[in-house]
Write an enzyme that holds these catalytic residues in place. Sequence first.
Site, PDB file in Angstrom:
ATOM      1  CB  SER A 175      -0.977  -0.037   1.181  1.00  0.00           C
ATOM      2  OG  SER A 175      -1.924   0.994   1.063  1.00  0.00           O
ATOM      3  CG  ASP A 332      -2.910   4.251  -1.163  1.00  0.00           C
ATOM      4  OD1 ASP A 332      -3.687   3.937  -2.085  1.00  0.00           O
ATOM      5  OD2 ASP A 332      -2.802   3.566  -0.122  1.00  0.00           O
ATOM      6  CE  LYS A 448      -7.034   0.724   3.339  1.00  0.00           C
ATOM      7  NZ  LYS A 448      -7.093  -0.453   4.202  1.00  0.00           N
TER       8      LYS A 448
END
Length: 622
Positions: A175, A332, A448
């Site tokens: 991530s 991100d 998410k």
Amino acid sequence: MGECGAPGDVNSNVLVARSTGDAQLDKAVWQWLSWDKNQKTKEQIENLLQNGKHKELRDRLCCRLTFGTAGLRSAMGAGFCYINDLTVIQSTQGIYKYLERCFSDFKQRGFVVGYDTRGQVTSNCSSKKLAKLTAAVLLAKDVPVYFFSTYVPTPFVPYAVQQLKAVAGVMITASHNRKEDNGYKVYWENGAQITAPHDKEIIKCIEECVEPWNGSWNENLVDTSPLRQDPLEKICDCYMEDLKKICYYRELNEQTNLKFVHTSFHGVGHDYVQAAFKAFGFQPPIPVPEQKDPDPDFSTVKCPNPEEGESVLELSLRLAEKENAKVVVATDPDADRLAVAEHQEDGRWKVFTGNELAALFGWWMFSCWKKNCSEDADVKNVYMLATTVSSKILRAIALKEGFHFEETLPGFKWIGSRVKDLLDNGKEVLFAFEESIGFMCGTSVLDKDGVSAAVVIAEMAAYLEHKNLTLAQKLIEIYETYGYHISKTSYFLCYDPPTIKRIFERLRNFDSAQRYPSFCGIYNILHVRDITTGYDSSQPNKKSVLPVSKSSQMITFTFQNGCVATLRTSGTEPKIKYYAEMCALPEQSDRTVLEEELQQLIEALIANFLEPDKNGLIWRSA
């Protein structure tokens, strides 16, 4: 575990000659050098052995990776507690063993594998290579594998697991972590990240089959096996089609003059965010050219985490000013989180916090539901969720509007599982979030998703501009309607686990044994909840309603003045995080007074409970 001294491709006599004097370590060294076929990581261990670096060898070889809030995550490099070819093979063998036990139709339904664009030359390690090895383990055991032919956003893996009715899936990603890290995120058949007991059982299965099987190293199977399918086109098309279910103002989107800048932070997001804007009828957002394409070194940012705010958004803000774009959206590196900035009338940029964005998303998703629901729709059937360290603003909106609000433990794995339960029971879930800029709009993906969040915020901004409002102005309206919720989240770095343990144990035995503090400086504490031990002073039986999580530290204090503050360790990084929020009633509208009180309470919390100087904690850099 294999027997020490068993034949391998390493000369046993050489190893005996280089014995460390520690039988456990000797065995671990032997195993590594026998099993690892990656020359770079093998050499790293051989060099440490030759140079007598026994402590570092012990650190690398005498402990294993464990599942945290985001699966397995660690630095790339040699060792059983690092992410590398061998540990990914071992993890996948354990998963194969566990899934074979859980699903009689495993070999009919198959498994999904996705990856981001991370890599480390010194270890000959990349997300794509690790994904190929993950697939190889399963293909060699005759399991059909849906292996994406190129990098994808993390949300595409849980989405594909559900769409393709696979038994599980893995995403190779770290991530927004630093460039040295990588990870292995596991999703169950329900499309949510794994929770207990699956994580513990998989770890047991990994420990039972640590020696690589025949075929596990054959990464070419991805290119040659008839059992491998590429789900990219189908999943991309279905995802964009499903996304349209939460598009409510397509005509406005097509007509708006509002311009958007998007940065993908050197990660996977560019193509997918462009496609999402197209699905909603928008002109494509303007990409930041220096950050548009994948770069495992993240060379234009100090850290690849958009949550760090204006300091890491510099390139996108300057481009937006040049292009006269009012809104910047930043995904991100694996595109599961979203940061948003808006240009203000005074010429400054407002970078929204995760909690502020949640207030906007919560208002928006409920308003759109209300406008579009059928006449017989029951608001009591509607739910929104948040993690317990996130803002309570959704609770305030729910109380006033009549829908349900629920909290979960930190980590989207808890939200995903709970949302699936609610859906299975006929409930309607509109939105869920965690304060660290993780948002779930709708329920197509039970995790998410920065791609969907980016285009939803764009539609919201276009709608508000049509009403002569900005996102920042609407946020104030929301707070004035439902009560100001002013929060601050930050962290300290601590690289010494015993120090972290000592800080939390002191809080559990503050004035005397097994007594939590009743004051923090001048602030009176009403209730204490300790998720690590399962204690909650606000409950009649003193037991926490949220599940106990012994593997991490987390204590929440509710103060008499309406503030709620939580101290917890990170599941993925060497951090002690603090979360503090002042929850005011709608009639308490003096924001300045509330902000001052929150700041003073945070200072007291840090000084009295964390004692950074005494404990050698490193303050988060501004």
